[in-house]
Motif scaffolding. Structure first.
Motif, PDB file in Angstrom:
ATOM      1  N   UNK A  25      22.111  94.798 -44.976  1.00 54.51           N
ATOM      2  CA  UNK A  25      21.795  94.085 -43.798  1.00 54.51           C
ATOM      3  C   UNK A  25      22.983  94.182 -42.822  1.00 54.51           C
ATOM      4  N   UNK A  26      22.966  94.454 -41.670  1.00 51.60           N
ATOM      5  CA  UNK A  26      24.320  94.196 -40.796  1.00 51.60           C
ATOM      6  C   UNK A  26      24.177  93.032 -40.034  1.00 51.60           C
ATOM      7  N   UNK A  27      25.389  92.221 -39.934  1.00 55.29           N
ATOM      8  CA  UNK A  27      25.237  91.066 -39.228  1.00 55.29           C
ATOM      9  C   UNK A  27      25.398  91.292 -37.677  1.00 55.29           C
ATOM     10  N   UNK A  28      24.237  90.355 -37.296  1.00 56.52           N
ATOM     11  CA  UNK A  28      24.411  90.347 -35.584  1.00 56.52           C
ATOM     12  C   UNK A  28      24.245  88.890 -35.335  1.00 56.52           C
ATOM     13  N   UNK A  29      23.884  88.782 -34.008  1.00 56.52           N
ATOM     14  CA  UNK A  29      23.822  87.490 -33.232  1.00 56.52           C
ATOM     15  C   UNK A  29      22.649  86.684 -34.082  1.00 56.52           C
ATOM     16  N   UNK A  30      21.580  87.235 -34.485  1.00 56.55           N
ATOM     17  CA  UNK A  30      20.546  86.308 -35.353  1.00 56.55           C
ATOM     18  C   UNK A  30      21.176  86.039 -36.486  1.00 56.55           C
ATOM     19  N   UNK A  31      21.893  86.850 -37.367  1.00 57.10           N
ATOM     20  CA  UNK A  31      22.519  86.333 -38.560  1.00 57.10           C
ATOM     21  C   UNK A  31      23.484  85.103 -38.171  1.00 57.10           C
ATOM     22  N   UNK A  32      24.378  85.266 -37.147  1.00 60.63           N
ATOM     23  CA  UNK A  32      25.323  84.376 -36.743  1.00 60.63           C
ATOM     24  C   UNK A  32      24.383  83.007 -36.589  1.00 60.63           C
ATOM     25  N   UNK A  33      23.286  82.975 -35.671  1.00 60.39           N
ATOM     26  CA  UNK A  33      22.499  81.809 -35.366  1.00 60.39           C
ATOM     27  C   UNK A  33      21.914  81.078 -36.810  1.00 60.39           C
ATOM     28  N   UNK A  34      21.417  81.943 -37.600  1.00 56.27           N
ATOM     29  CA  UNK A  34      20.994  81.191 -38.870  1.00 56.27           C
ATOM     30  C   UNK A  34      22.145  80.577 -39.427  1.00 56.27           C
ATOM     31  N   UNK A  35      23.380  81.366 -39.501  1.00 57.76           N
ATOM     32  CA  UNK A  35      24.423  80.597 -40.421  1.00 57.76           C
ATOM     33  C   UNK A  35      24.794  79.402 -39.611  1.00 57.76           C
ATOM     34  N   UNK A  36      25.000  79.300 -38.373  1.00 61.56           N
ATOM     35  CA  UNK A  36      25.515  78.028 -37.396  1.00 61.56           C
ATOM     36  C   UNK A  36      24.308  76.980 -38.030  1.00 61.56           C
ATOM     37  N   UNK A  37      23.061  77.363 -37.759  1.00 66.61           N
ATOM     38  CA  UNK A  37      21.998  76.214 -37.755  1.00 66.61           C
ATOM     39  C   UNK A  37      21.870  75.713 -39.555  1.00 66.61           C
ATOM     40  N   UNK A  38      22.541  76.542 -40.410  1.00 66.56           N
ATOM     41  CA  UNK A  38      22.808  76.324 -41.818  1.00 66.56           C
ATOM     42  C   UNK A  38      23.833  75.285 -42.056  1.00 66.56           C
ATOM     43  N   UNK A  39      24.894  75.546 -41.343  1.00 71.24           N
ATOM     44  CA  UNK A  39      26.134  74.816 -40.951  1.00 71.24           C
ATOM     45  C   UNK A  39      25.886  73.413 -40.663  1.00 71.24           C
ATOM     46  N   UNK A  40      24.971  73.521 -39.646  1.00 71.92           N
ATOM     47  CA  UNK A  40      24.732  71.808 -38.924  1.00 71.92           C
ATOM     48  C   UNK A  40      23.800  71.157 -40.161  1.00 71.92           C
ATOM     49  N   UNK A  41      22.930  71.942 -40.733  1.00 71.48           N
ATOM     50  CA  UNK A  41      22.096  71.277 -41.903  1.00 71.48           C
ATOM     51  C   UNK A  41      22.893  70.800 -42.904  1.00 71.48           C
ATOM     52  N   UNK A  86      30.560  68.738 -47.841  1.00 71.54           N
ATOM     53  CA  UNK A  86      31.214  70.111 -48.167  1.00 71.54           C
ATOM     54  C   UNK A  86      30.649  71.484 -47.479  1.00 71.54           C
ATOM     55  N   UNK A  87      31.428  72.155 -47.077  1.00 72.73           N
ATOM     56  CA  UNK A  87      30.744  73.364 -46.275  1.00 72.73           C
ATOM     57  C   UNK A  87      30.218  74.187 -47.614  1.00 72.73           C
ATOM     58  N   UNK A  88      28.803  74.659 -47.661  1.00 71.01           N
ATOM     59  CA  UNK A  88      28.486  75.380 -48.831  1.00 71.01           C
ATOM     60  C   UNK A  88      28.980  76.921 -48.436  1.00 71.01           C
ATOM     61  N   UNK A  89      28.901  77.451 -49.749  1.00 71.52           N
ATOM     62  CA  UNK A  89      29.243  79.082 -49.598  1.00 71.52           C
ATOM     63  C   UNK A  89      28.227  79.841 -48.915  1.00 71.52           C
ATOM     64  N   UNK A  90      28.360  80.846 -48.252  1.00 68.58           N
ATOM     65  CA  UNK A  90      27.349  81.565 -47.687  1.00 68.58           C
ATOM     66  C   UNK A  90      26.958  81.464 -46.300  1.00 68.58           C
ATOM     67  N   UNK A  91      27.850  80.750 -45.609  1.00 67.30           N
ATOM     68  CA  UNK A  91      27.876  80.493 -44.216  1.00 67.30           C
ATOM     69  C   UNK A  91      28.758  81.407 -43.413  1.00 67.30           C
TER      70      UNK A  91
END
Length: 670
Positions: free
Chosen positions: A20-36, A78-83
């Motif tokens: 999978x090639x990172x794009x704005x969609x993956x960035x968005x999902x990562x930010x939402x995971x960070x917020x959670x 704690x910031x989880x791994x994977x973001x």
């Protein structure tokens, strides 16, 4: 609930599928995971917006998230791994002033484009991870005020582009490695558990970069032990170590040591006796008038070199007592000169100048030159135009007295120009109440400003008990100073201040700004030219006695930059070099770490980033290289009034924007 599940599934697919090639969609999902994971209650991103580039603290370029700034927004946990493994386009990451814990996530290593990493003011722990040393593009790294432990790794040398390394206020131990970072210009490891000697390459930094450890060597005063365990001081320039043939230092005999001790005691007793005699003599003379002939030849008192702003003008906070009235010394010399002129058939003007000449209703205060003779006084500072004193009269009145130097114009011209100054009447000017003129002495009497100068407040003591300058205070000071300068410019096209700087902005008890020293630039001779502070002077000014209104605007722009950054301009302080503020600010914008331009004391206040950016833009406009590109003072005043009104509205907004950082400043300053 279903939306959150879909987001997590999408994030897992992105992480688990290597193709999978990172794009704005993956960035968005990562930010939402960070917020959670760590967002708490304050990270109010609107998840219904498809593009995360519209979220507070997020900036995008080329369909990727490149900047993430979330300072002081109550992140915790704690910031989880994977973001960060999916935020690989990040160039700037700022999570400072939160409550994040644990070690740094290992997938931060995927952010290979990262240039600026600001994590200060959290609760991160563990050793500084090796993953950081593979981020070869890092320019700014701030890990201060966390709980990092372990030793400082030599692998920091891998970060060859690093210019900032802040590690203070942690629990780091061991010695400081020999860092060979040629671009490093900001460094601090103070208040850790470090020991050993300071490497030679780092000895160019100030002692404050190493305090609070068990370190030794320059620039600290603590000496490093030699190989035998004895304290050894490296010989200073011009100092010679006397050794015997065996190479060992000669030791003093017991008799020599006893002689030194006895001699020291006798010298101390002698000094103590002399001091007591002088104190009694001073006490006996206190009740009688100062002898004019003696005071007339008393040398001018120098200011101690540890005063934070050597050009602190007559409102400088805290003065230095000189044993008797220094203002009286100046006044007595003037009376002596006046009597001498009169007795020798001098002019009527010289004889009549024994009295203070008051402006307006100032004479109703009921004091004269004789009262200044009996006043107690303190030296406030030496400035461009002379020495300033705080004088406390017997009736309790407090005034500021400035003894001018290098006045070369005739008495008629002096009186004409000083009367123009005395006629200036505005609430944001320090009023001139009276003056004295004779051939050899010129004295000006002003209202005393109890809170001192803006320079002393910005760059003076920053320890406990200091009043921090918040945004409301700084913007109010900027507006008051602008209004005072605007009024001066309104008095005629050829009227300017000529010496705008932070030590000439004085403050009342309520921290209202008053512009001082206006009109004095036209009184002094060319010998005062070298004393002008280069950092404030407009590039087109060649004669400080001939400063245009546009040059005043340039100096005011530097003043605004000083207010916003907390940094003094070049050569503004005795014990600091200062910086070329316009060039430094422009370099910050270019380097894309623009939020770091603001003083840390400002970044703790929420909802004012837009106004801070607007004032920064105004400062840059004022400090334009060419005069015709600079705004007029009426326009400057209007713009500050508008941003102040906007700031007040934001402050009273019941649901304000939570971001307190200057997001996307680069685009707003372009």
């Amino acid at each position: 609930m279903e939306t959150q599940m879909l987001q997590m599934v999408f994030l897992l697919l992105v992480v688990l599928l290597p193709g999978a090639k990172p794009d704005l969609g993956s960035d968005r999902a990562a930010l939402l995971a960070l917020r959670k994971a760590v967002g708490g209650r304050t990270l109010l991103w609107n998840a219904t917006q498809i593009s995360p580039c519209l979220w507070a603290g997020v900036k995008c370029e080329n369909n990727r998230v490149t900047v993430l700034r979330l300072p002081g927004v109550a992140l915790s946990g704690k910031i989880p791994t994977g973001i960060f493994g999916n935020l690989t386009g990040l160039r700037t990451l700022s999570l400072r002033l939160n409550a994040l814990t644990g070690p740094l996530p290992s997938d931060l290593v995927s952010c290979t484009a990262l240039r600026n990493l600001y994590l200060q003011g959290n609760l991160f722990s563990g050793e500084i991870p090796e993953i950081l040393f593979s981020l070869h593009d890092l320019v700014r790294l701030n890990l201060a005020s966390n709980n990092f432990s372990g030793e400082i790794s030599e692998s920091f040398n891998n970060l060859t582009r690093l210019r900032t390394l802040y590690l203070e206020n942690n629990k780091l131990s061991g010695s400081i490695p020999a860092l060979k970072l040629t671009n490093l210009d900001q460094f601090n490891v103070s208040h850790n558990l470090l020991n050993g000697s300071i490497p030679a390459k780092l000895q160019t930094f100030s002692s404050s970069s190493f305090l609070g450890n068990s370190l030794c060597g320059r620039p600290l005063d603590l000496l490093c032990p030699d190989d035998s365990g004895n304290a050894a001081k490296p010989p200073e320039e011009g100092e010679i170590n006397i050794n015997n043939n065996g190479g060992h230092k000669k030791k003093l005999s017991g008799g020599a040591i006893a002689g030194i001790v006895i001699g020291s005691v006798l010298a101390f007793i002698l000094i103590l006796v002399i001091f007591i005699v002088l104190c009694r003599k001073k006490s006996n003379q206190k009740t009688r008038a100062v002898d004019i002939a003696t005071v007339k030849h008393h040398p001018e008192v120098d200011i101690p070199g540890d005063k934070p702003a050597p050009e602190a003008e007559h409102g400088g906070g805290g003065g230095y007592s000189n044993g008797y009235s220094v203002a009286a010394a100046a006044a007595a010399a003037m009376v002596g000169n006046g009597k001498s002129e009169a007795s020798n058939g001098g002019s009527a003007a010289g004889a009549g100048a024994k009295k203070l000449v008051f402006f307006g209703n100032a004479g109703a205060r009921g004091f004269d030159l004789e009262d200044l003779l009996r006043a107690s006084a303190e030296v406030l500072g030496k400035g461009t135009f002379g020495t300033a004193y705080k004088a406390v009269l017997e009736a309790g009145t407090v005034v500021a007295v400035k003894r001018l130097k290098d006045v070369t114009i005739s008495d008629k011209e002096f009186k004409e120009k000083i009367e123009v100054v005395g006629a200036m009447d505005h609430e944001n000017l320090v009023p001139l109440r009276a003056y004295y003129y004779s051939r050899d002495e010129k004295l000006l009497v002003y209202d005393y400003m109890p809170m001192g100068s803006l320079s002393a407040l910005l760059h003076g003591n920053k320890g406990a008990g200091r009043t921090p300058l918040n945004w409301d205070m700084r913007s109010a000071i900027a507006l008051g100073a602008a209004r005072g300068l605007d009024y001066l410019h309104s008095q005629g096209p050829n009227i300017s201040h000529g010496n705008i700087k932070s030590s000439n902005i004085l403050l009342t008890k309520s921290y209202d700004a008053r512009v001082s020293d206006f009109g004095l630039a036209h009184l002094v001779g060319p010998s005062s030219t070298p004393n002008r502070v280069a950092g404030y002077r407009a590039p087109e000014v060649t004669d400080p006695r001939k400063v245009s209104q546009k040059a005043d605007v340039y100096s005011f722009g530097i003043l605004l930059l000083e207010l916003l950054t907390g940094k003094p301009p070049t050569h503004a302080l005795l014990n600091e070099e200062g910086v070329d503020l316009p060039r430094w600010v422009q370099s910050i914008v270019k380097e894309e770490w623009t939020s770091e331009v603001f003083d840390l004391e400002l970044l703790r206040y929420q909802n004012v980033e837009e106004e801070m950016v607007q004032l920064l833009q105004l400062a840059i406009d004022c400090a334009a290289q060419y005069p015709d590109k600079r705004p007029s003072m009426p326009e400057v005043t209007r713009r500050i009034e508008e941003l102040r009104r906007s700031s007040i509205r934001e402050y009273h907004d019941p649901q304000p924007d939570i971001s307190n950082d200057a997001d996307d400043i680069s685009s707003r300053l372009s």
